[in-house]
Design an enzyme around this catalytic site. Structure first.
Site, PDB file in Angstrom:
ATOM      1  CG  PHE A  94     -57.269 -85.311  -7.901  1.00 51.71           C
ATOM      2  CD1 PHE A  94     -56.544 -84.543  -9.115  1.00 51.71           C
ATOM      3  CD2 PHE A  94     -58.260 -85.233  -7.749  1.00 51.71           C
ATOM      4  CE1 PHE A  94     -57.371 -83.569  -9.921  1.00 51.71           C
ATOM      5  CE2 PHE A  94     -59.089 -84.391  -8.493  1.00 51.71           C
ATOM      6  CZ  PHE A  94     -58.824 -83.750  -9.589  1.00 51.71           C
ATOM      7  CG  ASP A 165     -58.268 -89.710  -1.686  1.00 48.50           C
ATOM      8  OD1 ASP A 165     -58.563 -90.894  -2.488  1.00 48.50           O
ATOM      9  OD2 ASP A 165     -58.085 -88.712  -2.094  1.00 48.50           O
ATOM     10  CG  HIS A 168     -54.642 -93.389  -6.709  1.00 49.53           C
ATOM     11  ND1 HIS A 168     -53.277 -92.705  -6.173  1.00 49.53           N
ATOM     12  CD2 HIS A 168     -55.382 -92.631  -7.330  1.00 49.53           C
ATOM     13  CE1 HIS A 168     -53.437 -91.520  -6.769  1.00 49.53           C
ATOM     14  NE2 HIS A 168     -54.591 -91.186  -7.357  1.00 49.53           N
ATOM     15  CD  GLN A 191     -61.174 -89.341 -14.349  1.00 49.10           C
ATOM     16  OE1 GLN A 191     -60.185 -90.040 -13.694  1.00 49.10           O
ATOM     17  NE2 GLN A 191     -60.959 -88.817 -15.550  1.00 49.10           N
ATOM     18  CE  LYS A 194     -59.584 -91.262 -10.539  1.00 48.87           C
ATOM     19  NZ  LYS A 194     -58.601 -90.923  -9.588  1.00 48.87           N
ATOM     20  NE  ARG A 223     -86.297 -87.522  -1.233  1.00 49.91           N
ATOM     21  CZ  ARG A 223     -85.943 -87.202  -2.353  1.00 49.91           C
ATOM     22  NH1 ARG A 223     -85.011 -87.432  -2.872  1.00 49.91           N
ATOM     23  NH2 ARG A 223     -86.695 -86.506  -2.956  1.00 49.91           N
ATOM     24  CE1 TYR A 230     -90.882 -84.227  -3.810  1.00 46.87           C
ATOM     25  CE2 TYR A 230     -92.850 -85.566  -3.664  1.00 46.87           C
ATOM     26  CZ  TYR A 230     -91.762 -85.029  -4.198  1.00 46.87           C
ATOM     27  OH  TYR A 230     -91.896 -85.107  -5.757  1.00 46.87           O
ATOM     28  NE  ARG A 240     -81.298 -89.293  -6.970  1.00 49.50           N
ATOM     29  CZ  ARG A 240     -81.814 -88.234  -6.765  1.00 49.50           C
ATOM     30  NH1 ARG A 240     -82.109 -87.870  -5.542  1.00 49.50           N
ATOM     31  NH2 ARG A 240     -82.245 -87.375  -7.798  1.00 49.50           N
TER      32      ARG A 240
HETATM   33  C1  PLP Z   1     -59.391 -89.258  -8.828  1.00 47.26           C
HETATM   34  C2  PLP Z   1     -59.280 -88.793  -7.572  1.00 47.26           C
HETATM   35  C3  PLP Z   1     -59.947 -88.338  -6.692  1.00 47.26           C
HETATM   36  C4  PLP Z   1     -61.320 -87.854  -7.273  1.00 47.26           C
HETATM   37  O1  PLP Z   1     -61.990 -88.560  -7.958  1.00 47.26           O
HETATM   38  P1  PLP Z   1     -62.877 -87.905  -9.134  1.00 47.26           P
HETATM   39  O2  PLP Z   1     -63.954 -88.924  -9.229  1.00 47.26           O
HETATM   40  O3  PLP Z   1     -62.222 -87.584 -10.403  1.00 47.26           O
HETATM   41  O4  PLP Z   1     -63.809 -86.721  -8.367  1.00 47.26           O
HETATM   42  C5  PLP Z   1     -59.738 -87.965  -5.466  1.00 47.26           C
HETATM   43  N1  PLP Z   1     -58.591 -88.360  -5.070  1.00 47.26           N
HETATM   44  C6  PLP Z   1     -57.596 -89.056  -5.718  1.00 47.26           C
HETATM   45  C7  PLP Z   1     -56.179 -89.331  -5.095  1.00 47.26           C
HETATM   46  C8  PLP Z   1     -57.821 -89.098  -6.927  1.00 47.26           C
HETATM   47  O5  PLP Z   1     -56.879 -89.950  -7.835  1.00 47.26           O
END
Ligand code: PLP
Length: 410
Positions: A94, A165, A168, A191, A194, A223, A230, A240
């Site tokens: 992605f 990353d 998945h 997301q 997922k 922070r 602050y 967040r």
């Molecule tokens: C979904 C995904 C992302 C990003 O996630 P979001 O929460 O949609 O920003 C990054 N890398 C891979 C491989 C993804 O499938």
């Protein structure tokens, strides 16, 4: 023999596949209890989820964010990746894997994937290393774990960071350790599509307290845990998670181990069946992947042997009752973002960056394995893998039917 459903025969598979996301009274109760507590903001549930998810993936620290995308950005910032640094990424993923690199003013450098894992190829990573390389972002594609032994070894020799990353790979394990903190840190997404979801959301995992503290700072307005409310130390942002989202993912996480078992069990049945069908290539079995989280099940078609276009095979499977997806339909670098980069991307990097005004030319990038894979790969989505074994047997019979009736598709 029964004709293909595409040609008027009876479908081999009449399963109604699960919808997504899944929830029940536990989510309902948890969301109501956040509502009625009046404590909606970044508190106990976020903290509970960070600890539970980190422990689930065998990491020491978890820092939640608003998405997988922002998690990648914060992780790179926390590692000090910035203007002029090169970061090696795969093109079969992605956008966020590479756009996060651009966001911190660094340069994504594409290394090809392996044909039988679709994860980044360590040999091509070595070829792409230059004195400017600062990090590697392997993607655990569909939950399959990239070759972390070799990547950790390469990163050690060349003093590079690894940001996994892991967007998945909830639940995936490499030699018994969860993905996410095998490298310096790793990121996950929550997301909507997922395997555990709070509509949007993300987390960074790490075993390194210093990296965790810097990630926390970047995601919480710069922070510091030692500073005043602050008092701001870094140029961070507000990334967040809310208590509502944390309540959702806590419930989803509780369901994940059982769901992962079901997906693994069903994927093994599909593996055994598809391995016997000429013209289908399944992913390589790697015994070092001791648990496989399966965001999707990819397989490849030998289109020359089959002599039927991929879309026609997809349509035939669909008519039999089996949904498949094309998934990533182009290497990332083929996107206008990279091909027309004079308007965007590295051209916008600050004056301090050696690429300022002189961005790398992605029109000459070529990763042939990826370019082939985007033409011949299909995915079975994780929801399909969540059905009882009988439904999977029915899915398999649909595959067997289509691939023994290919003459009807030519
Ligand atoms: C979904 C995904 C992302 C990003 O996630 P979001 O929460 O949609 O920003 C990054 N890398 C891979 C491989 C993804 O499938």
């Amino acid at each position: 023999m029964n004709a293909l459903a595409l040609n008027g025969g009876n479908p081999a598979c009449t399963v109604s596949w699960p919808s997504w996301p899944q929830w029940d009274d536990t989510e309902r109760t948890a969301l109501l209890s956040v509502l009625e507590s009046g404590k909606w903001w970044y508190g106990d549930r976020v903290c509970q989820f960070e600890q539970e998810f980190a422990a689930f993936q065998s990491a020491r620290f978890g820092v939640t964010t608003t998405s997988g995308t922002t998690a990648l950005e914060a992780a790179l910032l926390a590692l000090g990746v910035g203007a002029g640094d090169e970061v090696i990424v795969p093109p079969y993923t992605f956008l966020a894997t590479a756009s996060a690199v651009l966001r911190v003013n660094a340069i994504p450098v594409f290394a090809d994937v392996e044909p039988d894992t679709l994860c980044i190829d360590p040999d091509d990573v070595i070829r792409k290393i230059t004195p400017a390389t600062k990090a590697i972002i392997p993607v655990h594609l569909g939950g399959y774990v990239a070759d972390m032994d070799r990547l950790v070894d390469i990163a050690g020799k060349h003093r590079l960071f690894i940001v996994e990353d892991a967007c998945h790979s909830w639940g995936s394990q490499w030699k018994g350790k969860g993905t996410g903190a095998i490298g310096d840190c790793g990121v996950f997404s929550f997301q909507a599509s997922k395997n555990i979801s709070s509509a949007e959301g993300g987390i960074i995992l790490t075993d390194n307290e210093d990296i965790a503290d810097r990630c926390r700072s970047y995601t919480n307005c710069g922070r510091s845990k030692h500073g005043d409310w602050y008092e701001h130390f870094l140029l961070g942002s507000n990334l967040r998670l809310t208590e509502f989202q944390a309540a959702l993912v806590c419930c989803q996480l509780a369901r994940l181990p059982r769901q992962t078992e079901i997906r693994e069990h069903n994927a093994a049945l599909i593996d055994a069946a598809l391995a016997n069908i000429p013209g289908i290539h399944i992913m390589k079995h790697d015994p070092r992947i001791t648990r496989h989280g399966y965001h999707f099940y990819p397989f490849r078609l030998d289109l020359d042997t089959l002599a039927v276009p991929r879309l026609r095979i997809m349509d035939a499977l669909k008519a039999e009752g089996v949904p498949t997806m094309i998934g990533y339909d182009r290497p990332l670098y083929a996107n206008p973002l990279f091909q027309e980069q004079k308007q965007s991307g590295p051209a916008s990097c600050p004056v301090s960056c050696p690429f300022h005004g002189n961005p790398p030319d992605y029109r000459s990038v070529s990763c042939p394995v990826c370019e082939q894979a985007v033409q011949d790969t299909l995915w079975i989505f994780h929801t399909v893998l969540l059905t009882p074994e009988n439904d999977i047997r029915s899915l398999i019979s649909a595959f067997e039917k289509v691939f023994s009736h290919l003459h009807e598709l030519r």
